[in-house]
Design a protein around this motif. Structure first.
Motif, PDB file in Angstrom:
ATOM      1  N   LEU A 105       0.828  -1.205   0.000  1.00 40.18           N
ATOM      2  CA  LEU A 105       0.000   0.000   0.000  1.00 40.18           C
ATOM      3  C   LEU A 105       0.864   1.257   0.000  1.00 40.18           C
ATOM      4  N   MET A 106       1.881   1.268   0.872  1.00 44.31           N
ATOM      5  CA  MET A 106       2.752   2.441   0.920  1.00 44.31           C
ATOM      6  C   MET A 106       3.605   2.550  -0.339  1.00 44.31           C
ATOM      7  N   GLY A 107       4.026   1.424  -0.902  1.00 44.61           N
ATOM      8  CA  GLY A 107       4.773   1.454  -2.155  1.00 44.61           C
ATOM      9  C   GLY A 107       3.941   1.992  -3.300  1.00 44.61           C
ATOM     10  N   GLU A 108       2.685   1.608  -3.335  1.00 46.29           N
ATOM     11  CA  GLU A 108       1.770   2.136  -4.360  1.00 46.29           C
ATOM     12  C   GLU A 108       1.571   3.639  -4.170  1.00 46.29           C
ATOM     13  N   ALA A 109       1.454   4.068  -2.911  1.00 44.79           N
ATOM     14  CA  ALA A 109       1.303   5.501  -2.638  1.00 44.79           C
ATOM     15  C   ALA A 109       2.551   6.275  -3.060  1.00 44.79           C
ATOM     16  N   MET A 110       3.733   5.727  -2.798  1.00 43.62           N
ATOM     17  CA  MET A 110       4.970   6.395  -3.213  1.00 43.62           C
ATOM     18  C   MET A 110       5.067   6.460  -4.730  1.00 43.62           C
ATOM     19  N   SER A 111       4.676   5.381  -5.389  1.00 42.02           N
ATOM     20  CA  SER A 111       4.707   5.365  -6.846  1.00 42.02           C
ATOM     21  C   SER A 111       3.725   6.378  -7.422  1.00 42.02           C
ATOM     22  N   PHE A 112       2.542   6.470  -6.828  1.00 44.04           N
ATOM     23  CA  PHE A 112       1.562   7.457  -7.286  1.00 44.04           C
ATOM     24  C   PHE A 112       2.101   8.863  -7.079  1.00 44.04           C
ATOM     25  N   TYR A 113       2.701   9.117  -5.905  1.00 40.51           N
ATOM     26  CA  TYR A 113       3.224  10.443  -5.616  1.00 40.51           C
ATOM     27  C   TYR A 113       4.351  10.817  -6.575  1.00 40.51           C
ATOM     28  N   ALA A 114       5.191   9.849  -6.922  1.00 41.18           N
ATOM     29  CA  ALA A 114       6.319  10.119  -7.814  1.00 41.18           C
ATOM     30  C   ALA A 114       5.871  10.369  -9.249  1.00 41.18           C
ATOM     31  N   HIS A 115       4.744   9.782  -9.629  1.00 40.60           N
ATOM     32  CA  HIS A 115       4.298   9.876 -11.026  1.00 40.60           C
ATOM     33  C   HIS A 115       2.866  10.399 -11.138  1.00 40.60           C
ATOM     34  N   LYS A 116       2.449  11.270 -10.234  1.00 43.96           N
ATOM     35  CA  LYS A 116       1.045  11.684 -10.233  1.00 43.96           C
ATOM     36  C   LYS A 116       0.633  12.444 -11.488  1.00 43.96           C
ATOM     37  N   GLU A 117       1.573  13.121 -12.141  1.00 40.91           N
ATOM     38  CA  GLU A 117       1.214  13.843 -13.371  1.00 40.91           C
ATOM     39  C   GLU A 117       0.919  12.875 -14.517  1.00 40.91           C
ATOM     40  N   ALA A 118       1.641  11.758 -14.542  1.00 34.90           N
ATOM     41  CA  ALA A 118       1.496  10.812 -15.653  1.00 34.90           C
ATOM     42  C   ALA A 118       0.721   9.557 -15.271  1.00 34.90           C
ATOM     43  N   TRP A 119       0.148   9.520 -14.078  1.00 35.40           N
ATOM     44  CA  TRP A 119      -0.538   8.320 -13.609  1.00 35.40           C
ATOM     45  C   TRP A 119      -1.773   8.072 -14.453  1.00 35.40           C
ATOM     46  N   ALA A 120      -1.884   6.862 -14.964  1.00 37.14           N
ATOM     47  CA  ALA A 120      -3.050   6.493 -15.772  1.00 37.14           C
ATOM     48  C   ALA A 120      -3.760   5.332 -15.095  1.00 37.14           C
ATOM     49  N   GLY A 121      -5.041   5.383 -15.074  1.00 40.85           N
ATOM     50  CA  GLY A 121      -5.803   4.288 -14.497  1.00 40.85           C
ATOM     51  C   GLY A 121      -6.252   4.578 -13.077  1.00 40.85           C
ATOM     52  N   VAL A 122      -6.638   3.505 -12.407  1.00 42.90           N
ATOM     53  CA  VAL A 122      -7.197   3.579 -11.067  1.00 42.90           C
ATOM     54  C   VAL A 122      -6.118   3.188 -10.061  1.00 42.90           C
ATOM     55  N   ILE A 123      -6.037   3.911  -8.969  1.00 36.85           N
ATOM     56  CA  ILE A 123      -5.102   3.553  -7.904  1.00 36.85           C
ATOM     57  C   ILE A 123      -5.620   2.278  -7.261  1.00 36.85           C
ATOM     58  N   GLY A 124      -4.794   1.255  -7.232  1.00 37.29           N
ATOM     59  CA  GLY A 124      -5.211  -0.033  -6.685  1.00 37.29           C
ATOM     60  C   GLY A 124      -6.011  -0.855  -7.682  1.00 37.29           C
ATOM     61  N   GLY A 125      -5.736  -0.659  -8.948  1.00 36.23           N
ATOM     62  CA  GLY A 125      -6.459  -1.366  -9.999  1.00 36.23           C
ATOM     63  C   GLY A 125      -6.069  -2.830 -10.104  1.00 36.23           C
ATOM     64  N   PRO A 126      -6.459  -3.480 -11.176  1.00 35.87           N
ATOM     65  CA  PRO A 126      -6.211  -4.915 -11.345  1.00 35.87           C
ATOM     66  C   PRO A 126      -4.731  -5.311 -11.279  1.00 35.87           C
ATOM     67  N   ALA A 127      -3.838  -4.482 -11.805  1.00 36.19           N
ATOM     68  CA  ALA A 127      -2.406  -4.821 -11.754  1.00 36.19           C
ATOM     69  C   ALA A 127      -1.914  -4.845 -10.308  1.00 36.19           C
ATOM     70  N   PHE A 128      -2.345  -3.873  -9.504  1.00 35.29           N
ATOM     71  CA  PHE A 128      -1.965  -3.853  -8.092  1.00 35.29           C
ATOM     72  C   PHE A 128      -2.546  -5.059  -7.361  1.00 35.29           C
ATOM     73  N   GLN A 129      -3.795  -5.383  -7.642  1.00 36.71           N
ATOM     74  CA  GLN A 129      -4.438  -6.524  -6.975  1.00 36.71           C
ATOM     75  C   GLN A 129      -3.731  -7.830  -7.322  1.00 36.71           C
ATOM     76  N   ASP A 130      -3.365  -8.017  -8.585  1.00 39.13           N
ATOM     77  CA  ASP A 130      -2.629  -9.211  -8.984  1.00 39.13           C
ATOM     78  C   ASP A 130      -1.271  -9.265  -8.285  1.00 39.13           C
ATOM     79  N   GLY A 131      -0.616  -8.114  -8.198  1.00 37.60           N
ATOM     80  CA  GLY A 131       0.671  -8.050  -7.509  1.00 37.60           C
ATOM     81  C   GLY A 131       0.547  -8.372  -6.035  1.00 37.60           C
ATOM     82  N   TRP A 132      -0.547  -7.922  -5.412  1.00 38.20           N
ATOM     83  CA  TRP A 132      -0.750  -8.224  -3.989  1.00 38.20           C
ATOM     84  C   TRP A 132      -0.919  -9.721  -3.779  1.00 38.20           C
ATOM     85  N   TRP A 133      -1.771 -10.348  -4.587  1.00 43.03           N
ATOM     86  CA  TRP A 133      -1.971 -11.799  -4.454  1.00 43.03           C
ATOM     87  C   TRP A 133      -0.674 -12.555  -4.708  1.00 43.03           C
ATOM     88  N   LEU A 134       0.044 -12.167  -5.724  1.00 45.65           N
ATOM     89  CA  LEU A 134       1.302 -12.827  -6.052  1.00 45.65           C
ATOM     90  C   LEU A 134       2.307 -12.681  -4.911  1.00 45.65           C
TER      91      LEU A 134
END
Length: 169
Positions: A105-134
Motif C-alpha cells: 500500500l505504501m509502495g503504491e502511494a509512493m509510486s503514485f506520488y512520484a508519477h502523479k502527473e502521468a498516472w493512468a488508471g485507477v489507484i489499486g487497480g487490477p495490476a496492483f491486486q494481482d501483484g498483492w496476491w502474487l
C-alpha cells in the motif's frame, strides 16, 4: 466478501479514482497492527512494512531499466524479493500478510506520488491486486522454504555435532 465488493467499487480522489480494494487492504493491515500483542511487535511490523514499501517502490522503478535483474517478469521478481524479505523477517502468517499489505500500500502511494502527473488508471487497480496476491503467495511460499531450510540445517548440525562428540545412537 469485502474484496469482491471492493473490486467493483471505485471512488474519486482528486483527479484520480481509488479502487475499493485499497480500503479493504488498509483495514486488513490496520487490523493486524491493532491485534498484535505489544508495542514492540507493532513497531517491528511497521518498520518491516516501510522496508517492504521502499523495496517494492525501488524494484518498480528499477526493473524496467535493468532487464537483466528480471527473473520471469518484473511483477514476479518484485513479488519474490518482497516475499523473501517478509518471510525472513517475520514468522507469523498474519504478521507477514499484514506487513506485506502495508508495504505494498505504501509502495503504491509512493509510486503514485512520484508519477502523479502521468498516472493512468485507477489507484489499486487490477495490476496492483494481482501483484498483492502474487506477493502474498510468495511470502507464504518463501516462509515454508525458509522454515524447511532452517530445520534441515539444524538437524544436519545436530547430527554432525553428535558424530564429532562420538555419541552412539
Amino acid at each position: 466478501m469485502g474484496w469482491l465488493i471492493g473490486t467493483a467499487w471505485s471512488f474519486p480522489a482528486g483527479e484520480q479514482a481509488v479502487n475499493g480494494v485499497m480500503l479493504v487492504l488498509t483495514a486488513l493491515a490496520a487490523a493486524v497492527l491493532v491485534r498484535s500483542p505489544g508495542v514492540l511487535l507493532r513497531l517491528h511490523l511497521l518498520s518491516v512494512g516501510m522496508l517492504l514499501a521502499s523495496v517494492h517502490f525501488f524494484l518498480r522503478e528499477t526493473l524496467p531499466l535493468a532487464p537483466m535483474l528480471v527473473v520471469v517478469t518484473p511483477e514476479c521478481t518484485s513479488a519474490l524479493l518482497v516475499g523473501l524479505i517478509g518471510a525472513v523477517l517475520l514468522r507469523s502468517p498474519a504478521a507477514q500478510i499484514g506487513s506485506v499489505t502495508l508495504g505494498l500500500l505504501m509502495g503504491e502511494a509512493m509510486s503514485f506520488y512520484a508519477h502523479k502527473e502521468a498516472w493512468a488508471g485507477v489507484i489499486g487497480g487490477p495490476a496492483f491486486q494481482d501483484g498483492w496476491w502474487l506477493t502474498v503467495y510468495a511470502v507464504r511460499g518463501c516462509s515454508m522454504v525458509v522454515v524447511t531450510l532452517h530445520r534441515s540445517v539444524r538437524s544436519a548440525l545436530r547430527f554432525l555435532w553428535s558424530s564429532l562428540r562420538g555419541d552412539k545412537e
